[in-house]
Design a protein around this motif. Structure first.
Motif, short mmCIF file in Angstrom:
data_model
loop_
_atom_site.label_atom_id
_atom_site.label_comp_id
_atom_site.label_asym_id
_atom_site.label_seq_id
_atom_site.Cartn_x
_atom_site.Cartn_y
_atom_site.Cartn_z
N PHE A 161 19.51 2.06 6.82
CA PHE A 161 19.88 3.49 7.05
C PHE A 161 21.31 3.50 7.06
O PHE A 161 21.92 2.78 7.68
N ILE A 162 21.94 4.53 6.18
CA ILE A 162 23.31 4.70 6.18
C ILE A 162 23.47 5.99 6.59
O ILE A 162 23.16 7.21 5.95
N ASP A 163 24.43 6.28 7.46
CA ASP A 163 24.80 7.50 8.07
C ASP A 163 26.10 7.68 8.64
O ASP A 163 26.37 6.70 9.16
N ASN A 164 26.90 8.67 8.51
CA ASN A 164 28.29 8.73 9.12
C ASN A 164 28.30 8.97 10.63
O ASN A 164 29.19 8.96 11.23
N TYR A 170 27.21 8.16 14.41
CA TYR A 170 26.62 7.04 15.33
C TYR A 170 25.54 7.22 16.02
O TYR A 170 24.54 6.63 16.19
N GLN A 171 25.19 8.49 16.36
CA GLN A 171 23.94 8.85 17.18
C GLN A 171 22.66 8.96 16.27
O GLN A 171 21.86 8.39 16.80
N GLU A 172 22.95 9.14 15.24
CA GLU A 172 21.70 9.06 14.16
C GLU A 172 21.51 7.52 13.98
O GLU A 172 20.16 7.15 13.97
N ARG A 173 22.60 6.62 13.54
CA ARG A 173 22.17 5.36 13.54
C ARG A 173 21.55 4.58 14.70
O ARG A 173 20.86 3.96 14.50
N LYS A 174 22.00 4.76 15.91
CA LYS A 174 21.77 4.37 17.04
C LYS A 174 20.02 4.70 17.13
O LYS A 174 19.13 3.71 17.41
N LYS A 175 19.77 5.99 16.95
CA LYS A 175 18.32 6.53 16.97
C LYS A 175 17.36 5.66 16.29
O LYS A 175 16.48 5.10 16.52
N VAL A 176 17.90 5.64 14.85
CA VAL A 176 17.27 4.94 13.85
C VAL A 176 16.91 3.51 14.27
O VAL A 176 15.88 2.83 13.98
N HIS A 177 18.03 3.07 14.59
CA HIS A 177 17.92 1.54 15.09
C HIS A 177 16.91 1.08 16.11
O HIS A 177 16.12 0.37 16.31
N ASP A 178 17.41 2.13 17.43
CA ASP A 178 16.39 1.69 18.40
C ASP A 178 14.99 2.03 18.04
O ASP A 178 13.82 1.44 18.87
N CYS A 179 14.48 2.92 17.40
CA CYS A 179 13.12 3.21 17.01
C CYS A 179 12.51 2.39 16.07
O CYS A 179 11.48 1.79 16.08
N PHE A 199 23.83 1.25 8.79
CA PHE A 199 25.63 1.07 8.45
C PHE A 199 26.16 2.35 8.51
O PHE A 199 25.49 3.39 8.02
N ASP A 200 27.35 2.54 8.71
CA ASP A 200 28.18 3.70 8.68
C ASP A 200 28.75 3.73 7.14
O ASP A 200 28.53 2.70 6.46
N VAL A 201 28.86 4.86 6.72
CA VAL A 201 29.23 4.91 5.22
C VAL A 201 30.36 4.09 4.86
O VAL A 201 30.66 3.99 3.88
N ASP A 202 31.29 4.09 5.91
CA ASP A 202 32.39 3.12 5.47
C ASP A 202 32.18 1.58 5.46
O ASP A 202 32.78 0.82 4.96
N GLY A 203 30.96 1.31 5.75
CA GLY A 203 30.44 -0.09 5.58
C GLY A 203 29.62 -0.23 4.34
O GLY A 203 28.94 -1.67 4.28
N ILE A 204 29.54 0.46 3.68
CA ILE A 204 28.77 0.16 2.38
C ILE A 204 29.36 -1.01 1.40
O ILE A 204 28.60 -1.58 0.86
N GLU A 205 30.60 -1.29 1.47
CA GLU A 205 31.14 -2.27 0.69
C GLU A 205 30.49 -3.70 0.95
O GLU A 205 30.26 -4.49 0.10
N VAL A 206 30.07 -3.87 2.13
CA VAL A 206 29.25 -4.94 2.43
C VAL A 206 28.08 -5.18 1.64
O VAL A 206 27.33 -6.30 1.67
N LEU A 207 27.23 -4.26 1.17
CA LEU A 207 26.21 -4.11 0.59
C LEU A 207 26.33 -4.45 -0.89
O LEU A 207 25.23 -4.48 -1.83
#
Length: 64
Positions: A31-34, A36-45, A51-59
């Motif tokens: 899941f890629i989103d800018n 934090y609350q959306e990323r946390k909700k998806v990860h917890d679920c 990943f934050d959109v700023d972290g795309i380079e690692v992919l």
């Protein structure tokens, strides 16, 4: 954002009022989103990588 579409199996555009969690098939997903609350909700679920959109380079594979 110059993110190559080839990085994704599919891209889903949803409305502002929709829950992004409702559109995720967690099998082999990330899941890629800018937001934090959306990323946390998806990860917890779903316990999938987020990943934050700023972290795309690692992919990306920069070996070519």
């Amino acid at each position: 954002f110059a993110i190559p579409e080839s990085l994704f199996e599919r891209v889903i555009e949803i409305g502002r009022c929709d829950e992004k969690c409702n559109y995720i098939n967690p099998s082999k997903a990330i899941f890629i989103d800018n937001a934090y609350q959306e990323r946390k909700k998806v990860h917890d679920c779903f316990h999938i990588p987020v990943f934050d959109v700023d972290g795309i380079e690692v992919l990306l594979d920069w070996r070519t």
